[in-house]
Design a protein around this motif. Structure first.
Motif, PDB file in Angstrom:
ATOM      1  N   TRP A  11      43.146  66.704  84.268  1.00 41.26           N
ATOM      2  CA  TRP A  11      43.742  66.650  82.922  1.00 41.26           C
ATOM      3  C   TRP A  11      43.340  67.884  82.103  1.00 41.26           C
ATOM      4  N   LEU A  12      42.061  68.220  82.162  1.00 38.26           N
ATOM      5  CA  LEU A  12      41.591  69.408  81.429  1.00 38.26           C
ATOM      6  C   LEU A  12      42.265  70.667  81.970  1.00 38.26           C
ATOM      7  N   GLN A  14      45.137  70.927  83.167  1.00 38.17           N
ATOM      8  CA  GLN A  14      46.540  70.981  82.752  1.00 38.17           C
ATOM      9  C   GLN A  14      46.683  71.101  81.237  1.00 38.17           C
ATOM     10  N   GLY A  15      45.573  71.400  80.560  1.00 37.75           N
ATOM     11  CA  GLY A  15      45.638  71.632  79.121  1.00 37.75           C
ATOM     12  C   GLY A  15      45.238  70.446  78.269  1.00 37.75           C
ATOM     13  N   GLY A  16      44.687  69.415  78.870  1.00 38.71           N
ATOM     14  CA  GLY A  16      44.230  68.266  78.097  1.00 38.71           C
ATOM     15  C   GLY A  16      43.120  68.674  77.130  1.00 38.71           C
ATOM     16  N   ARG A  17      43.326  68.355  75.837  1.00 42.28           N
ATOM     17  CA  ARG A  17      42.348  68.775  74.828  1.00 42.28           C
ATOM     18  C   ARG A  17      42.108  67.752  73.731  1.00 42.28           C
ATOM     19  N   ARG A  18      42.852  66.653  73.731  1.00 42.35           N
ATOM     20  CA  ARG A  18      42.709  65.695  72.635  1.00 42.35           C
ATOM     21  C   ARG A  18      42.599  64.276  73.157  1.00 42.35           C
ATOM     22  N   SER A  25      37.142  71.390  73.870  1.00 41.19           N
ATOM     23  CA  SER A  25      37.436  72.791  74.181  1.00 41.19           C
ATOM     24  C   SER A  25      36.387  73.348  75.133  1.00 41.19           C
ATOM     25  N   TRP A  31      31.501  72.100  77.971  1.00 36.80           N
ATOM     26  CA  TRP A  31      32.618  71.628  77.152  1.00 36.80           C
ATOM     27  C   TRP A  31      32.089  71.210  75.787  1.00 36.80           C
ATOM     28  N   ASP A 178      52.624  64.177  75.928  1.00 40.79           N
ATOM     29  CA  ASP A 178      52.343  65.593  76.178  1.00 40.79           C
ATOM     30  C   ASP A 178      51.030  65.752  76.949  1.00 40.79           C
ATOM     31  N   ALA A 179      50.876  66.915  77.548  1.00 39.17           N
ATOM     32  CA  ALA A 179      49.711  67.169  78.409  1.00 39.17           C
ATOM     33  C   ALA A 179      48.416  67.246  77.613  1.00 39.17           C
ATOM     34  N   GLU A 180      48.530  67.568  76.321  1.00 35.70           N
ATOM     35  CA  GLU A 180      47.320  67.792  75.522  1.00 35.70           C
ATOM     36  C   GLU A 180      46.569  66.489  75.228  1.00 35.70           C
TER      37      GLU A 180
END
Lengths: 206, 269
Positions: A11-12, A14-18, A25, A31, A178-180
C-alpha cells in the motif's frame, strides 16, 4: 498465510499515505506519522518509539479519553517516527485498532457485515433490553452515534436485511477508493452504539 | 516455546469507554509477551474498546489462534460474552479460517495465590500478618453463579497457609458486601486487595467509596485515580486499613498467560 505487514508495504509502495486523521510520510529514519492537520508544522513534539502511539491515541487535545479511536478528535502537536513498516503496523494498531485487518478481510471476501437487529439480538445481561429498540429509535441513534463528526468509519451494515439506514448521507457508506487512503471500515454496530441503544430504551421506558 | 512461532495469541480483556487505565494492563501484557518472541503475533481484544471481540480474528494473520481471557473469574464474560462474540463453541473452534483455541482465564491460575500474597505484603510492609485481616475483593454479579468463585478459591488457598489472622472474600454486588468490612473482620490491621485485572472505576472509586476511604466523584472519571493508593494507611472505624492496586497490574501476569496456553495444550493431548 495472510501478511498484514506485507500488505502495508504494498500500500505504501503504491502511494498510500492517509489513514483516518493520520498522514504517513517517508522519513530518513523510517516512516513518520502526524495529524493530517499538522502538515508543514515544524514545532511538533517528536516521539521515536512506536509504543508511544498508544498514549498519543488515548487522549484528545483537551486531555479527554478517546474511547472511540475512529472519532475525528485525534490530538495535534506531535510527530511519531518509526523505524520499520512492522513498527508502523503496530503503531497503526494503536491509532486505529482493527482497521488494518478489517480492510484486508474485506478485500479477501472474509468480512461479513452484521445488521443491527442481529447485533442486538445476541446481547445478554444488561444489554438484552436493547432488543426493544424500534427502527425509528435506531435511525436516530445511528444518526447521533455514527455520523461523520462522531466516527470516521465507512459503514457496511444495515438495521435489518430489509431496513437500510436512511438517517445518514450515502457518503457514509462509500469508502475512499483512491490509492492514498486506507479506508476505515465498520462491519457491525460497536459497543458504544449498543450502550446507546440501552440508554434510549431505558429512557423511553421511564 | 518456539512451537508457537506459527500461532497467534489474543489476550481478551474488558476495556472501558471511560478511562484508558482499564485496558492498559492488557496492552502491556501483549507488549511484554511480544518482546519475548514466543508467538508469531500477539493481539489484544476488548469488550468495551477496539479491537472488539468481534473484530479480533480479522486482525490475525495466522490460522492457529489462542485466546486467553485476561479476566479474573470463570464467569459471565468468559463463559457467555467471549464465546458468543468470537463464535467459540468448545475448546477448539473453526471460525472463518482460524482454529481458535480457548484457554482458561488468568484468574483461575494457581499463580494468583502468590501474586495476591505479594500484593498484600507490598501494600503493608512490616505489618504483622497474624494481626491482619486480608480481604480479597471481587466484583460478584447475579448474572453468573461462578463470578465469585475465583475470590472464594483464593481465600481458601491463602487461609490454608495460615499466614494472615483472617482471610475474607467480599464483593461489590454480592454478599458478603465489602461495605461491611469492619463487621466482617476483627484484626486491628486490614489489607484490601481488589481481585480485578485493571485499576479503573471499581478500584479507584467504587470500592474506596464502599470502604469509606473516598467520596464519590461527580464526574465519569474518578478523581481518586492515583491518590487513593498514595494515602495508605487509612485510620477509620478503629482500624488501620491498607488499600492495594488491582492484582492484574502485577508483572507476573505475562507468565500466567503463557502458562494458560501451555495448560490448554497439555489438556488437549
Amino acid at each position: 498465510m495472510r501478511d498484514t505487514t506485507a500488505a502495508l508495504v504494498d500500500w505504501l509502495g503504491q502511494g498510500g499515505r492517509r489513514i483516518g486523521q493520520l498522514a504517513i510520510s517517508p522519513d530518513p529514519a523510517g516512516w513518520e506519522l502526524r495529524h493530517v492537520d499538522d502538515a508543514g508544522r515544524t514545532d511538533l513534539q517528536l516521539h521515536a518509539h512506536w509504543q508511544d502511539a498508544r498514549a498519543l491515541a488515548n487522549l484528545d487535545d483537551a486531555g479527554a479519553y478517546r474511547a472511540l479511536k475512529t472519532a475525528p478528535n485525534l490530538r495535534h502537536g506531535w510527530r511519531l517516527v518509526v523505524a520499520s513498516v512492522e513498527h508502523l503496523r503496530r503503531a497503526l494498531d494503536y491509532f486505529y485498532p482493527a482497521m488494518l485487518g478489517m480492510r484486508l478481510a474485506e478485500q479477501a471476501g472474509a468480512m461479513t457485515a452484521t445488521c443491527l437487529r442481529e447485533t442486538l439480538g445476541r446481547q445478554t445481561g444488561m444489554y438484552r433490553v436493547t432488543q426493544k429498540l424500534t427502527d425509528a429509535q435506531a435511525q436516530e441513534l445511528i444518526l447521533q452515534t455514527c455520523n461523520h463528526c462522531a466516527c470516521l468509519k465507512t459503514m457496511r451494515w444495515q438495521i435489518a436485511d430489509d431496513v437500510p439506514i436512511t438517517s445518514l448521507p450515502v457518503e457514509k457508506f462509500v469508502a475512499a477508493q483512491d490509492a492514498e487512503h486506507w479506508p476505515l471500515l465498520c462491519a457491525e454496530g460497536c459497543n458504544l452504539l449498543v450502550a446507546g441503544a440501552r440508554k434510549v430504551v431505558k429512557g423511553a421506558a421511564e | 516455546m518456539a512451537k508457537y512461532a506459527n500461532s497467534a495469541l489474543i489476550i481478551a480483556g474488558h476495556g472501558s469507554t471511560l478511562n484508558p487505565d482499564s485496558s492498559a494492563p492488557t496492552w502491556e501484557l501483549a507488549e511484554t509477551i511480544r518482546e519475548r518472541g514466543v508467538f508469531g503475533e500477539v493481539h489484544c481484544a476488548f469488550w468495551k474498546e477496539e479491537p472488539s471481540f468481534r473484530q479480533a480474528l480479522h486482525c490475525v494473520d495466522r490460522s492457529d489462534v489462542y485466546v486467553v481471557p485476561n479476566f479474573i473469574s470463570e464467569g459471565y464474560f468468559t463463559q457467555t460474552v467471549i464465546p458468543r462474540e468470537f463464535g467459540i463453541e468448545g475448546p477448539v473452534t473453526q471460525v472463518g479460517g482460524h482454529s481458535v483455541k480457548y484457554c482458561a482465564p488468568v484468574g483461575s491460575h494457581e499463580r494468583m495465590t502468590p501474586l495476591l500474597l505479594k500484593r498484600a505484603k507490598d501494600v503493608a510492609p512490616g505489618v504483622p500478618t497474624q494481626e491482619t485481616s486480608l480481604f480479597i475483593v471481587g466484583h460478584g454479579t447475579g448474572l453468573n453463579d461462578n463470578s465469585a468463585v475465583a475470590a472464594k478459591r483464593e481465600v481458601a488457598r491463602i487461609r490454608e497457609l495460615g499466614v494472615y489472622g483472617e482471610v475474607i472474600a467480599a464483593y461489590m454486588e454480592e454478599e458478603p458486601l465489602v461495605a461491611q468490612w469492619d463487621q466482617l473482620s476483627t484484626c486491628p490491621n486490614v489489607v484490601v486487595v481488589p481481585f480485578f485485572i485493571a485499576d479503573g472505576l471499581h478500584s479507584y472509586e467504587d470500592i474506596p467509596v464502599l470502604l469509606g476511604i473516598a467520596a464519590e466523584s461527580p464526574g465519569a472519571v474518578s478523581a481518586n485515580a492515583g491518590t487513593v493508593f498514595a494515602r495508605n494507611p487509612y485510620q477509620l472505624r478503629g482500624r488501620t486499613l491498607y488499600y492495594a492496586n488491582s492484582i492484574g497490574t502485577e508483572p507476573g501476569f505475562a507468565d500466567v498467560i503463557l502458562d494458560q496456553v501451555a495448560a490448554f495444550d497439555a489438556a488437549q493431548t
